[in-house]
Design a protein around this motif. Sequence first.
Motif, PDB file in Angstrom:
ATOM      1  N   VAL A 119       0.863  -1.189   0.000  1.00 58.22           N
ATOM      2  CA  VAL A 119       0.000   0.000   0.000  1.00 58.22           C
ATOM      3  C   VAL A 119       0.893   1.232   0.000  1.00 58.22           C
ATOM      4  O   VAL A 119       1.848   1.305   0.781  1.00 58.22           O
ATOM      5  CB  VAL A 119      -0.902   0.023   1.254  1.00 58.22           C
ATOM      6  N   LYS A 190       0.532  -4.809   3.117  1.00 56.12           N
ATOM      7  CA  LYS A 190      -0.926  -4.660   3.117  1.00 56.12           C
ATOM      8  C   LYS A 190      -1.485  -5.022   4.495  1.00 56.12           C
ATOM      9  O   LYS A 190      -0.941  -5.896   5.171  1.00 56.12           O
ATOM     10  CB  LYS A 190      -1.549  -5.552   2.053  1.00 56.12           C
ATOM     11  N   ASN A 219      -3.217   3.771  -2.452  1.00 53.39           N
ATOM     12  CA  ASN A 219      -3.331   2.791  -3.545  1.00 53.39           C
ATOM     13  C   ASN A 219      -2.586   1.504  -3.207  1.00 53.39           C
ATOM     14  O   ASN A 219      -1.511   1.540  -2.610  1.00 53.39           O
ATOM     15  CB  ASN A 219      -2.742   3.351  -4.848  1.00 53.39           C
ATOM     16  N   VAL A 220      -3.154   0.362  -3.619  1.00 54.90           N
ATOM     17  CA  VAL A 220      -2.424  -0.911  -3.555  1.00 54.90           C
ATOM     18  C   VAL A 220      -1.704  -1.058  -4.886  1.00 54.90           C
ATOM     19  O   VAL A 220      -2.320  -0.943  -5.943  1.00 54.90           O
ATOM     20  CB  VAL A 220      -3.378  -2.107  -3.328  1.00 54.90           C
ATOM     21  N   LYS A 258      -8.708  -2.385  -5.565  1.00 58.41           N
ATOM     22  CA  LYS A 258      -8.803  -2.965  -4.230  1.00 58.41           C
ATOM     23  C   LYS A 258     -10.056  -3.802  -4.008  1.00 58.41           C
ATOM     24  O   LYS A 258     -10.098  -4.613  -3.122  1.00 58.41           O
ATOM     25  CB  LYS A 258      -8.773  -1.860  -3.187  1.00 58.41           C
ATOM     26  N   ARG A 351      -9.874  -7.268   4.527  1.00 59.86           N
ATOM     27  CA  ARG A 351      -8.985  -6.107   4.707  1.00 59.86           C
ATOM     28  C   ARG A 351      -9.528  -5.291   5.867  1.00 59.86           C
ATOM     29  O   ARG A 351     -10.697  -4.906   5.867  1.00 59.86           O
ATOM     30  CB  ARG A 351      -8.949  -5.257   3.429  1.00 59.86           C
ATOM     31  N   ILE A 387      -5.795   3.491   4.338  1.00 60.48           N
ATOM     32  CA  ILE A 387      -5.202   2.165   4.160  1.00 60.48           C
ATOM     33  C   ILE A 387      -6.280   1.084   4.226  1.00 60.48           C
ATOM     34  O   ILE A 387      -6.182   0.046   3.586  1.00 60.48           O
ATOM     35  CB  ILE A 387      -4.075   1.933   5.197  1.00 60.48           C
TER      36      ILE A 387
END
Length: 643
Positions: A119, A190, A219-220, A258, A351, A387
């Motif tokens: 991330v 992450k 952003n991932v 995501k 997540r 996040i």
Amino acid sequence: MKLNKDEVVDRFKEFYEAYPDVSEPKYKKLIDKMKIEGKSSLSIDFDDVIDFDFDLSEQLLNEPEQILASPSEALKEVYGAETDKRLTARFVNLPPTEKVDIRDIRAVHINKLIQVEGVVRRTSEVKPEVIEAVFSCERCSEYLTVMQDSPIFKTPVTCSNPACGRNGPFKLVKAFSKFVDWQNIKIQEKPEKLKGGRLPWIMDCIIKDDIVDTAQAGNVVNVVGILKTVQESSAKGGGKRTTFSKSIEVNSIEIKEKDIQDLELSEEDEEKILELASDPKICENITNSIAPSIFGNQHVKYAVALQLFSSEARLLHDGTRIRGDSHILLVGDPGVAKSQILKYINLVAPRSIYTSGKGTSAAGLTAAVIRDETSGTFALEAGALVIADNGIACIDEIDKMSNEDRSSIHEAMEQQTISIAKAGIIATLNARASILAAANPKRGRFDSYKPLGEQIDLLPTLLSRFDLIFILTDKPKESEDKKIAEHILKLHSNEKESIIPILETEDIRKYAIYSKKTIKEITLTEEAKNKLLEFYVSIRKKGEEKNTPIPITARQLESLIRLSEARARMRLSDKVMVEDVEDIIQLYMKSIEEIGKDPETGEIDIDMIMTGRPKSQRDKITVIMDIISNLDKKNNNEGALIS
């Protein structure tokens, strides 16, 4: 057999022009498209290089520093037209052996081509970096070119003019020098890989050319690049140390969507999920499997189970976005397992981020503008809600946060974005997360005779954004107390087998991932629409009379739609049926009766949440204010007399 630079260039020219077939060259077509669109990067699937020449792919992975420039040289030759553009071949999708977690990067990976995922935590400003420096000798005006192929700026040693040959002084001629864009980003592991309370590891990534400013905080990303090292300096004395700091010189960067969860599901997993979904009691089974160590509170478990599945956000034609994530608040006496539920959801959600109110600041929760230690400039750093994008943010003891810090999450809860305007940085970040929060009453225990707003240290504007609010009280009741005590004693004895849930934590996790992957567009059936309409209108009708409180608003109707869609997704269905709506109405009424009932009149009054006080109390205040105003007028506007 190892190839030299020129041989690698020739092999890649052949690759561009003849792979997979001379009559259908995949990359020649992409290069022609590059010309038309004016792009300067070519994305190459590494699987194609392996298929074309395995030895070449191995050399590229093991000796990227020596030969990584060759594919770009070959690209320039195949491109054909004379151009001043820096054309770059960028590799994506490295083999599994080269996909490394940030935590697992070791000395063996130095100067190797690797792929990492993480991330984006922070991005620096984009700066120009000199790659070809032109100097002028100040004695004879001779021009000298020095290639800058390391982080340390190089200057000429002596003048190349035979008539001069002096060692300076030299002046950098910026007009003739060549520059490229440069940016530093920090990526961290992450959140889903941080189970067990581990601190996230962070990696510096150096990005150049046309891929700068591709990613923003939150952003991932998938990053492919060479692992580089720089020797560290000693704090005392300025000497060199034996340790080196790591960074990745980025070749390619891809932003991952995501909402497409990353956990790979095997065929066996999918078969098991479909088998579970075929059970008509699937919603009940998932609810009963949530936090098995906690006895009772089935309605709360059901609500947080719905939050795991959530609904899809809707984008309207005018660009307006309606959130699909539900927010839930648990308010209750000490010792009713609020934190346990939050911890469990943090564990089971694909997540998630867990944070506690006392140790959380506005910057830590949303985003912070901090000074970069290397460049001295300001940079944007993502907080917990950014996040947790497309996941769940568990905020324990939200009432312990300061009012200034809490106010920062208003925008994140409704618009699901975070706007920052500090130190010259103005940005909007995505924070599409569901919020599961827990709070304690002001005076320790909950008083059922006082309005909710008086008992929770939260502003009505924040309370009104929660879809469901549950009050958990600890009241002595012999039959319930006996069951709870027996349940706790089983947990602390060898009878743990007796409380094994129907579905394991990993089963629920995989089921939630599968549902989000497969069920995208959820629609309401006509029967479901009619049921919601009938419920909304019938409840509102009670508020038609002049002096009755408003029992429900459009905001609550949207909550009911979101939750109904989440229940349909829980069944792995893309259609909301009337039974979904009926179930959700029942859950909603359970919540609203606990928090929206006026203790004086016994009627449901949504203003208890919207404004913090019931209509009956507002009416009394209005009467008192009118009396004072009339007394003031009688006294010639000099104030109301006490007697």
